[in-house]
Scaffold this active site. Structure first.
Site, PDB file in Angstrom:
ATOM      1  N   HIS A  10     -12.640  -2.589  -3.315  1.00 64.25           N
ATOM      2  CA  HIS A  10     -11.594  -1.421  -2.124  1.00 64.25           C
ATOM      3  C   HIS A  10     -12.066  -3.391  -0.397  1.00 64.25           C
ATOM      4  CE1 HIS A  10      -8.784   0.810  -1.345  1.00 64.25           C
ATOM      5  NE2 HIS A  10      -9.012   0.579   0.099  1.00 64.25           N
ATOM      6  N   THR A  27      -5.492   2.861  -7.259  1.00 64.86           N
ATOM      7  CA  THR A  27      -6.294   2.858  -6.774  1.00 64.86           C
ATOM      8  C   THR A  27      -7.270   2.956  -7.359  1.00 64.86           C
ATOM      9  OG1 THR A  27      -5.618   0.874  -5.436  1.00 64.86           O
ATOM     10  CG2 THR A  27      -7.175   1.561  -4.787  1.00 64.86           C
ATOM     11  N   LYS A  78      -6.942  -1.200  -9.646  1.00 66.64           N
ATOM     12  CA  LYS A  78      -7.336  -1.613  -9.269  1.00 66.64           C
ATOM     13  C   LYS A  78      -8.886  -0.635  -8.624  1.00 66.64           C
ATOM     14  CE  LYS A  78      -6.497  -3.518  -4.832  1.00 66.64           C
ATOM     15  NZ  LYS A  78      -7.061  -2.724  -3.479  1.00 66.64           N
ATOM     16  N   SER A 124       0.852  -1.161  -0.075  1.00 70.87           N
ATOM     17  CA  SER A 124       0.252   0.089  -0.010  1.00 70.87           C
ATOM     18  C   SER A 124       1.218   0.848  -0.068  1.00 70.87           C
ATOM     19  CB  SER A 124      -0.637  -0.378   1.371  1.00 70.87           C
ATOM     20  OG  SER A 124      -1.184   0.933   1.334  1.00 70.87           O
ATOM     21  N   LEU A 159      -0.777   2.488  -5.378  1.00 68.65           N
ATOM     22  CA  LEU A 159      -0.695   3.955  -5.517  1.00 68.65           C
ATOM     23  C   LEU A 159      -2.109   5.137  -5.376  1.00 68.65           C
ATOM     24  CD1 LEU A 159       1.119   6.130  -6.655  1.00 68.65           C
ATOM     25  CD2 LEU A 159      -0.121   6.230  -9.431  1.00 68.65           C
ATOM     26  N   TYR A 160      -1.461   5.616  -4.481  1.00 69.85           N
ATOM     27  CA  TYR A 160      -2.965   6.386  -3.953  1.00 69.85           C
ATOM     28  C   TYR A 160      -2.172   7.788  -4.584  1.00 69.85           C
ATOM     29  CZ  TYR A 160      -5.944   3.286  -1.093  1.00 69.85           C
ATOM     30  OH  TYR A 160      -6.696   3.181  -0.870  1.00 69.85           O
TER      31      TYR A 160
HETATM   32  C1  LIG Z   1      -7.396  -2.583   6.389  1.00 68.88           C
HETATM   33  C2  LIG Z   1      -7.567  -2.972   5.371  1.00 68.88           C
HETATM   34  C3  LIG Z   1      -6.444  -2.109   4.849  1.00 68.88           C
HETATM   35  C4  LIG Z   1      -6.776  -1.818   2.764  1.00 68.88           C
HETATM   36  N1  LIG Z   1      -5.090  -0.617   2.306  1.00 68.88           N
HETATM   37  C5  LIG Z   1      -5.339  -0.250   1.314  1.00 68.88           C
HETATM   38  C6  LIG Z   1      -5.060   0.011   0.732  1.00 68.88           C
HETATM   39  O1  LIG Z   1      -4.011   1.166   1.395  1.00 68.88           O
HETATM   40  N2  LIG Z   1      -4.648   0.456  -0.557  1.00 68.88           N
HETATM   41  C7  LIG Z   1      -5.874  -0.880  -1.693  1.00 68.88           C
HETATM   42  O2  LIG Z   1      -5.832  -0.635  -2.608  1.00 68.88           O
HETATM   43  N3  LIG Z   1      -6.291  -1.336  -0.636  1.00 68.88           N
HETATM   44  C8  LIG Z   1      -6.541  -1.351   0.412  1.00 68.88           C
HETATM   45  N4  LIG Z   1      -7.643  -2.100   1.066  1.00 68.88           N
HETATM   46  C9  LIG Z   1      -8.122  -3.208  -0.555  1.00 68.88           C
HETATM   47  C10 LIG Z   1      -7.711  -4.771   0.020  1.00 68.88           C
HETATM   48  O3  LIG Z   1      -6.534  -4.192  -1.341  1.00 68.88           O
HETATM   49  C11 LIG Z   1      -8.488  -5.526  -0.572  1.00 68.88           C
HETATM   50  O4  LIG Z   1      -8.994  -5.006  -2.223  1.00 68.88           O
HETATM   51  C12 LIG Z   1      -9.632  -5.961  -0.036  1.00 68.88           C
HETATM   52  O5  LIG Z   1      -9.142  -6.120   1.404  1.00 68.88           O
HETATM   53  C13 LIG Z   1     -10.400  -7.794  -0.631  1.00 68.88           C
HETATM   54  O6  LIG Z   1     -11.181  -7.958   0.115  1.00 68.88           O
HETATM   55  P1  LIG Z   1     -10.797  -9.049   1.595  1.00 68.88           P
HETATM   56  O7  LIG Z   1     -10.343  -8.571   2.484  1.00 68.88           O
HETATM   57  O8  LIG Z   1     -12.387  -9.170   1.820  1.00 68.88           O
HETATM   58  O9  LIG Z   1      -9.930  -9.645   0.758  1.00 68.88           O
HETATM   59  C14 LIG Z   1      -7.255  -2.158   2.185  1.00 68.88           C
HETATM   60  C15 LIG Z   1      -8.371  -3.838   3.106  1.00 68.88           C
HETATM   61  C16 LIG Z   1      -8.167  -3.800   4.187  1.00 68.88           C
HETATM   62  C17 LIG Z   1      -8.913  -4.805   4.832  1.00 68.88           C
END
Ligand SMILES: Cc1cc2nc3c(=O)[nH]c(=O)nc-3n(C[C@H](O)[C@H](O)[C@H](O)COP(=O)(O)O)c2cc1C
Length: 439
Positions: A335, A220, A311, A171, A193-194
């Site tokens: 997400h 993302t 993404k 991330s 990337l954000y």
């Molecule tokens: C606590 C948490 C933080 C996350 N942070 C990011 C992030 O920084 N960038 C991003 O693209 N997705 C982020 N995500 C989304 C995950 O990359 C992913 O798409 C998602 O967790 C998939 O679903 P799942 O948790 O059911 O496996 C985050 C998800 C969670 C649970």
């Protein structure tokens, strides 16, 4: 004729076997009651059944990774290990968490059509992504701030990914830098990337990731500022610890905040984020620019010299546009249900994205993947690989690196089992003929 003593002896023998199990031994409640039962002069049927009843009712979390039967066992262990607000951050969806549930439930509407009498002695689970071969199609999705879950955070996740041979995405707002993650993983870390609302900051993150050896940038696009993460907000109200001990006040302000982020707050928030360290953040007002559009993708495409993925796409139209804009891969994602309450599981979005892409670029899907059969279904519907977010973070929170390794191992084992059962000896054999939707 059997004597009365014989069932008693059999029960004792069985209890002895149970006592040797690490699961029971490590459980204070079950282990304690078992010791009492074994010490009793007579193990009567009543006492024995009472104890079995207790065993069935017990919902005590596992206390070591090897006790887990499936990846969900790590969720309860993570809940136990984490302070309420940190677990709330991990668990939260938005509004009623309906999309979190939808991600999961959508898998249960898909059925597998297994073929029989196929020689499955030799099984190949490997996939290729941009010319790199992976033992399995399971990748670690980017999860922010993993040091909130375990002191070793992303480094432990990267080490687990290395030990088990998986690709990892880091991330932008991770609590480790890309350099640290690449070193711990030994390469193969894609930088998520954000972009922020400042182009120079976008460029700097991309350049830094590329210089560190990241072979792909993952933009993302599914998260706007101000998602209503109610479960998180509720968990913060029950967490009685002084958050200021670890976070600057801006951090909690950030977590609770509504749209918009003032500059001073952002700079303080960024101080905990190595990928943002050293950058001029004075004009940054948010991680997710409200004006991001396809022109931005074009500009980014011209800047990124490695592979570029997007993404967060969930429609055919956007998949087509992405390919037209030179994007090298798509991650179907919502997400993890943390962005908007669409109530649409990502596995339901996957087929139209796959159709839109028409085989031109790989498609990865994440959200709700908890079983080897989920992976199988995703591949059958055209995914090249699947991402796991929360499951690896649960493993991390509960047990650090060994927890992440165990999660990966369980998914790999389950996936292998269903490949055998369904009569598919390699990934390319898993196609749409292997799934039907329950009517
Ligand atoms: C606590 C948490 C933080 C996350 N942070 C990011 C992030 O920084 N960038 C991003 O693209 N997705 C982020 N995500 C989304 C995950 O990359 C992913 O798409 C998602 O967790 C998939 O679903 P799942 O948790 O059911 O496996 C985050 C998800 C969670 C649970």
């Amino acid at each position: 004729m059997k004597s009365d003593a014989e069932p008693n002896r059999t029960r004792r023998k069985f209890l002895g076997m149970l006592a040797a199990s690490p699961f029971v031994a490590s459980s204070q409640v079950l282990g304690g009651s078992l010791t009492k039962l074994r010490a009793a002069s007579e193990v009567t049927e009543g006492k024995f059944l009472e104890w079995l009843d207790e065993l069935q009712r017990s919902s005590e979390p596992i206390s070591s990774p090897d006790q887990a039967f499936d990846v969900m066992d790590f969720e309860a262990a993570a809940r136990k290990a984490l302070p309420p607000a940190h677990f709330g951050y991990l668990a939260t969806g938005v509004d009623d968490d309906g999309t979190v549930r939808a991600n999961r439930e959508a898998y249960s509407r898909l059925q597998i059509r297994s073929r029989r009498l196929v020689d499955v002695e030799a099984l190949d689970m490997s996939v290729s992504l941009f010319g790199t071969k992976w033992e399995t199609p399971i990748v670690l999705s980017p999860v922010s701030a993993e040091k909130a879950f375990h002191p070793e955070g992303e480094i432990a996740a990267a080490r687990a990914a290395k030990a088990k041979g998986h690709l990892m995405m880091l991330s932008t707002v991770a609590t480790a830098s890309i350099e640290e993650a690449v070193a711990a993983r030994g390469g193969h870390v894609w930088q998520q990337l954000y972009p922020t609302n400042v182009w120079e900051v976008t460029q700097a993150i991309v350049k830094r990731a590329q210089a560190a050896g990241s072979p792909a940038i993952v933009l993302t696009v599914d998260l706007q500022e101000g998602s209503n993460r109610e479960t998180l907000f509720r968990s913060q109200t029950v967490d009685k610890r002084d958050c200021g001990m670890c976070h600057s006040s801006s951090y909690t302000g950030f977590a609770r905040k509504k749209p918009g982020m003032n500059t001073g707050r952002f700079a303080q928030y960024a101080a905990h984020k190595p990928m943002l360290n050293g950058l001029d953040l004075s004009k940054v007002t948010g991680l997710h620019p409200l004006n991001m559009n396809w022109d931005f993708v074009k500009r980014l495409r011209d800047t990124v010299s490695v592979k570029l993925l997007i993404k967060g796409l969930v429609t055919r139209e956007d998949a087509q546009l992405a390919v037209e804009h030179g994007v090298n891969g798509i991650i179907v994602s919502n997400h993890g249900g943390r962005a908007e309450e669409t109530l649409r599981g990502t596995i339901e979005s996957l087929p139209e994205v796959v159709d839109g892409v028409a085989g031109r670029v790989p498609v990865i899907v994440d959200g709700g993947v908890r079983r080897g059969t989920d992976i199988f279904k995703a591949l059958a519907l055209g995914a090249t690989a699947v991402g796991i977010g929360r499951p690896h973070a649960w493993g991390l929170a509960a047990f650090g690196q060994p927890g992440v390794e165990a999660v990966l191992e369980i998914l790999r084992r389950e996936f292998k089992t269903i490949m055998r059962q369904a009569g598919t000896t390699s990934i390319d054999k898993i196609n749409r003929n292997y799934v039907v939707t329950r009517s």
